[in-house]
Design a protein around this motif. Sequence first.
Motif, PDB file in Angstrom:
ATOM      1  N   ALA A  22       0.925  -1.315  -0.248  1.00 50.29           N
ATOM      2  CA  ALA A  22      -0.112  -0.035  -0.095  1.00 50.29           C
ATOM      3  C   ALA A  22       0.927   1.259  -0.512  1.00 50.29           C
ATOM      4  N   ASP A  23       2.229   1.174   0.611  1.00 51.13           N
ATOM      5  CA  ASP A  23       2.691   2.674   1.284  1.00 51.13           C
ATOM      6  C   ASP A  23       2.897   2.375  -0.490  1.00 51.13           C
ATOM      7  N   SER A  24       3.738   1.493  -1.148  1.00 52.47           N
ATOM      8  CA  SER A  24       4.147   1.876  -2.284  1.00 52.47           C
ATOM      9  C   SER A  24       3.262   2.105  -3.516  1.00 52.47           C
ATOM     10  N   ASP A  25       2.057   2.178  -3.084  1.00 51.58           N
ATOM     11  CA  ASP A  25       1.306   2.759  -4.299  1.00 51.58           C
ATOM     12  C   ASP A  25       0.928   3.176  -4.285  1.00 51.58           C
ATOM     13  N   LEU A  26       1.080   4.886  -2.857  1.00 54.60           N
ATOM     14  CA  LEU A  26       1.063   5.886  -2.907  1.00 54.60           C
ATOM     15  C   LEU A  26       2.121   7.007  -2.143  1.00 54.60           C
ATOM     16  N   SER A  27       2.818   6.615  -2.799  1.00 54.05           N
ATOM     17  CA  SER A  27       4.025   7.096  -2.338  1.00 54.05           C
ATOM     18  C   SER A  27       5.202   6.566  -3.734  1.00 54.05           C
ATOM     19  N   ALA A  28       5.090   6.240  -4.169  1.00 48.21           N
ATOM     20  CA  ALA A  28       6.290   5.045  -4.857  1.00 48.21           C
ATOM     21  C   ALA A  28       6.853   6.681  -5.742  1.00 48.21           C
ATOM     22  N   PRO A  29       7.650   6.196  -5.862  1.00 46.76           N
ATOM     23  CA  PRO A  29       8.824   7.587  -6.633  1.00 46.76           C
ATOM     24  C   PRO A  29       8.636   7.532  -8.316  1.00 46.76           C
ATOM     25  N   ASN A  30       8.554   6.050  -8.397  1.00 51.56           N
ATOM     26  CA  ASN A  30       8.285   6.459  -9.702  1.00 51.56           C
ATOM     27  C   ASN A  30       6.254   6.100 -11.112  1.00 51.56           C
ATOM     28  N   ALA A  31       5.965   6.628  -9.808  1.00 55.36           N
ATOM     29  CA  ALA A  31       4.708   6.050 -10.174  1.00 55.36           C
ATOM     30  C   ALA A  31       4.000   7.503 -11.150  1.00 55.36           C
ATOM     31  N   PRO A  32       2.976   7.623 -11.211  1.00 53.54           N
ATOM     32  CA  PRO A  32       2.532   9.186 -12.453  1.00 53.54           C
ATOM     33  C   PRO A  32       2.162   9.365 -11.646  1.00 53.54           C
ATOM     34  N   ASN A  33       2.482  10.880 -11.479  1.00 52.06           N
ATOM     35  CA  ASN A  33       2.004  12.022 -10.714  1.00 52.06           C
ATOM     36  C   ASN A  33       0.331  12.206  -9.946  1.00 52.06           C
ATOM     37  N   PRO A  34       0.256  11.364  -9.510  1.00 48.45           N
ATOM     38  CA  PRO A  34      -1.497  11.574  -8.602  1.00 48.45           C
ATOM     39  C   PRO A  34      -2.185  12.779  -8.939  1.00 48.45           C
ATOM     40  N   VAL A  35      -1.371  13.653  -9.099  1.00 50.82           N
ATOM     41  CA  VAL A  35      -2.509  14.772  -8.540  1.00 50.82           C
ATOM     42  C   VAL A  35      -2.692  15.563 -10.577  1.00 50.82           C
ATOM     43  N   ALA A  36      -2.144  15.090 -10.794  1.00 50.72           N
ATOM     44  CA  ALA A  36      -2.223  15.374 -13.414  1.00 50.72           C
ATOM     45  C   ALA A  36      -3.020  13.726 -13.020  1.00 50.72           C
ATOM     46  N   GLN A  37      -4.012  13.297 -12.686  1.00 50.27           N
ATOM     47  CA  GLN A  37      -4.452  12.000 -12.887  1.00 50.27           C
ATOM     48  C   GLN A  37      -6.524  12.578 -12.201  1.00 50.27           C
ATOM     49  N   ILE A  38      -7.312  12.121 -12.557  1.00 53.57           N
ATOM     50  CA  ILE A  38      -8.524  12.598 -12.061  1.00 53.57           C
ATOM     51  C   ILE A  38      -9.231  12.419 -10.856  1.00 53.57           C
ATOM     52  N   LEU A  39      -9.546  13.549  -9.932  1.00 50.97           N
ATOM     53  CA  LEU A  39      -9.241  13.156  -8.464  1.00 50.97           C
ATOM     54  C   LEU A  39     -11.131  13.139  -7.978  1.00 50.97           C
ATOM     55  N   PHE A  40     -11.123  12.230  -7.636  1.00 51.40           N
ATOM     56  CA  PHE A  40     -12.132  11.845  -6.760  1.00 51.40           C
ATOM     57  C   PHE A  40     -12.916  13.551  -5.945  1.00 51.40           C
ATOM     58  N   SER A  41     -14.389  13.307  -5.176  1.00 49.69           N
ATOM     59  CA  SER A  41     -14.144  14.075  -4.814  1.00 49.69           C
ATOM     60  C   SER A  41     -14.208  14.192  -3.216  1.00 49.69           C
ATOM     61  N   THR A  42     -14.257  14.966  -2.498  1.00 51.62           N
ATOM     62  CA  THR A  42     -14.273  14.613  -1.335  1.00 51.62           C
ATOM     63  C   THR A  42     -15.182  13.373  -0.123  1.00 51.62           C
ATOM     64  N   GLY A  43     -16.318  13.820  -1.130  1.00 51.12           N
ATOM     65  CA  GLY A  43     -17.954  13.157  -0.461  1.00 51.12           C
ATOM     66  C   GLY A  43     -17.342  11.707  -1.305  1.00 51.12           C
ATOM     67  N   GLN A  44     -17.306  11.364  -2.660  1.00 48.77           N
ATOM     68  CA  GLN A  44     -16.590   9.976  -3.531  1.00 48.77           C
ATOM     69  C   GLN A  44     -16.213   8.864  -2.262  1.00 48.77           C
ATOM     70  N   ALA A  96      -5.624  13.105  -3.643  1.00 47.69           N
ATOM     71  CA  ALA A  96      -5.124  12.638  -5.317  1.00 47.69           C
ATOM     72  C   ALA A  96      -4.788  11.295  -5.306  1.00 47.69           C
ATOM     73  N   LYS A  97      -3.025  11.081  -4.082  1.00 47.07           N
ATOM     74  CA  LYS A  97      -3.340  10.071  -4.011  1.00 47.07           C
ATOM     75  C   LYS A  97      -4.454   8.925  -3.481  1.00 47.07           C
ATOM     76  N   VAL A  98      -5.363   9.525  -2.548  1.00 48.68           N
ATOM     77  CA  VAL A  98      -6.124   8.277  -2.136  1.00 48.68           C
ATOM     78  C   VAL A  98      -6.806   7.945  -3.374  1.00 48.68           C
ATOM     79  N   SER A  99      -6.979   9.061  -4.478  1.00 51.93           N
ATOM     80  CA  SER A  99      -7.587   9.013  -5.664  1.00 51.93           C
ATOM     81  C   SER A  99      -7.259   7.778  -6.250  1.00 51.93           C
ATOM     82  N   ALA A 100      -6.169   7.926  -6.634  1.00 48.63           N
ATOM     83  CA  ALA A 100      -4.990   7.146  -7.357  1.00 48.63           C
ATOM     84  C   ALA A 100      -4.861   5.430  -7.070  1.00 48.63           C
ATOM     85  N   TYR A 101      -5.304   5.600  -5.528  1.00 45.16           N
ATOM     86  CA  TYR A 101      -5.282   4.367  -4.771  1.00 45.16           C
ATOM     87  C   TYR A 101      -6.197   3.170  -5.167  1.00 45.16           C
ATOM     88  N   LEU A 102      -7.968   4.143  -4.620  1.00 45.59           N
ATOM     89  CA  LEU A 102      -8.753   3.621  -5.037  1.00 45.59           C
ATOM     90  C   LEU A 102      -9.039   3.232  -6.355  1.00 45.59           C
TER      91      LEU A 102
END
Length: 925
Positions: A22-44, A96-102
Amino acid sequence: MQPVADGSEDATIEGSSERSGADSDLSAPNAPNPVAQILFSTGQIISILQQNPDVAMELKSVLADQMQAQGVEIDAEQISDEFFYDQIAANVTLRAKVSAYLRTRGYVPEVEDSAAPENFAGSRTESGFKQAEEDELPTASRQSTRLDHNAVNYGEENPRQEEKTNASTDLPAVIRQPAPYDLQSMRDLYTQVPKLEGGLKRFGSDVFINRAASKSAPDTSGLGTPLDIPLGPDYVVGPGDTLAIDLWGSVTQRLTRTIDRDGSILLPEAGSVELAGLSLGKTQNLIEGALKEQYRDVESAVTVSRLRSVRVYVVGDVERPGGYDISSLSTPLSALYAAGGPTTAGSLRILRHYRGAQLIEDVDLYDFLLHGIRKRYARFESGDALLVPPAGALVAIDGAVKRPAIYELEDKKATLAEVIADAGGFTAAASLSHIEIDRIDADHRRETVTVPDSETQTALTAMNAISDFAMRDGDRIHIEPILPYSQRSIYLAGHVARTGRLPYTDGMRLSDVLRGDRDLLPEPADRGEIVRLVPPDLHAEIIDFNVPDVLAGHANANLQPYDTIRIFGRYQVDAPTVTISGEVMRPGTYPMSHSMTAAQLVRMAGGFKRDALLESADLASYKVNDGNRVVERESTVQIGAAVAGTDSNADVPLKPGDILAIHQIANWNDIGESVTVNGQVRYPGSYGFRDGDHLSSVLRRAGGFLPSAYPAGAVLIRAEVRELEQKSREELIRQIETNSETARLSPSLSGANGATVLQAIQAQQDQVLANLKNHPPAGRMVIDISSDIDQWANTTADIELRRGDVLTIPKRPGFVLVTGQVYNATALAFTPGKSAGWYLRCAGGSSAAADRKEIFVIRANGAVVGRRSRGLFDGNVLATKLNPGDVVVAPQKIIGGSFLWRNLLSTGQIASSIAITAGVAAATL
């Protein structure tokens, strides 16, 4: 802010990874930038996490790790849901990291799910397998299932982005139950193998997804039909084929001719040539012979540049049934691809090629889909039909196989081994003794069958049982994985260089793990422990051992599987500390290292300051007598010699809890201190002084008084006096504000005019408080000196100086000030021998608001003469003979019946009036 634990005891689901995954999913250095991906809203995100508390707990663990890396000591159990949701809402990067993880785990918000298009595979698979599985899954898992189907049918241009691997190297997906102890061995054992299978796809269904065809009308002209097999010399040409004829030699030319309905082409000079029904090789010879009769030394090459098309009818359970003009060399696979492939009810194992009423052949596409074998199928002729009948028996297989999917059986005698082979075989983590088959029996009831029926069977017996087990239509096969943890491991934790699992071998001992200092971090504690999980219920027991003895080989305990060897740091177990205070660079409490001395502690604290007393220091030590009483012992250390190393006996060893105090050199704070002399002296300015200097000595150094000086009005300001006056004034203000209610409740205030009197009391109180607050204390000391220094030197009037003193010698004022409740508050010219009453009359006398009984005089030196003063005048203030600079004050009459109230306000009026005399002195410099 300390988050409060929410007390949740839900199990933690770790999808295809442990916590490190799980740590690698959220903070891997070679992973794509999660901010550039589509974010889920806080409510979602909150909606998904509320439905899946196991995922929320896993994400909390990741957040706790990140906070600990930033220096915040916090555990995942301490993070409440409210705190976690607030962090998601406030931190865009975390969201963004949580969205990418989900998203990587297949969770999608409900709004995206509701907007998803309908799945073309909606009948057989949906009703037979997918729907039944979704009914057993939580909401988020069903959303993940629908996402998989949408990705197959209407997903992105690269469908492999949504593929889910089932490799043997994947970390196993587990459900973690709360463990009673924070031990990795406990966390491993408190895991369950979850049923996390999603909806399965029909094997081979995505082969026929033509995304280009779905965006435009299908190509029915035959012009775009690909040549999927090479043309050999035995290819028989016919009407509609286009030939490319290349000539070289005496003539260089390229001719393009299409065979007409009569089966012939027209060549230049040679005329019409019949070609229909000839092979491509014979066509080459015939054309070359005809051209050589017309051209000398000519060579030719004939190729088919465009095939003729034939009309083939694709019918049955296909997406787009109808007639298609396809290449004459096209295979049944090409015709089926042009028709969009079979529907979910269509078969992939039996395709029937008809020519009129005659069955030409049956085609099994699994040969191509599973093994890549493309057989030499019969050629299509115009009018042929390709029938896709309904699918035969279907079985679903998932779990520890390489290709989970829904497979169609070739016949009803297929075995479990054949289905597993179609699914790519077992993964390395498959458990052959845990194969479950959910099937429908003869009475149309569901039953569960296990293969093999006993866990004690050998691997060979299990494989034989798998090979003999016959499959039925509708079977659902689940291959369980082996346990997700090693049953022959020990664990190393704590103050060691490498933590984690270690392989266990028979006869393993403690020295096999702790081989020397290189396996430990610096300064380990003497005590270590083995946490043993004792069978049969694997409850935890602690076995203590001495770390130095193990390293020296004097103690060596036997180990067992699941043992946790835990080493503590010296400063983790009742950490020994010593304290240093006083004149060092960094005073404070320090960890006490082994054999630490007083000199080492001084060096650790940055060394001495310049004002440190190096002769000696105080050392306070403590020991416990009889286990119930602390005894303190104080000693003196020659700290300068100890730090310098000039005396080997000066340094002393320290014990836990010792306090070393480094003193300051006597009178160090007086260095550079001075007093200030202002006003009517010959040499005003700042003067340094020694301890014990008096007022007369500094006045002599200042050259004595000028002729215009007025020593009787001298003002000496001292900081200590100002601080005391400030505290006294604050207490007086507090008492006035507190006791104001007493005046309001006085019985004398009752009656018709009570409200008016209360208003007057309040106004008087506000005025006195304003005067106290607006005239801060000056810190003036009353001194009684004259112009003849020798007359009062070395007497009680010759006070001792303090650093920071400010002495002001004013000029002779030549006036007396009358203030307060008088008709003309003013300064009157001084007339020798006149009394306070005379000056009061010259100012018009006191007004009706004045309290004549409380009139007082403030002398130029700050002394106060009042009605209650005892002395020469016996309380008759108005008879007092005044001197230049004196002040006559007529205070306001105090309203209210309480004696305490009148006394408080009178004191306040005197205190605020004393500052006037300092102002008079300042005005006459």
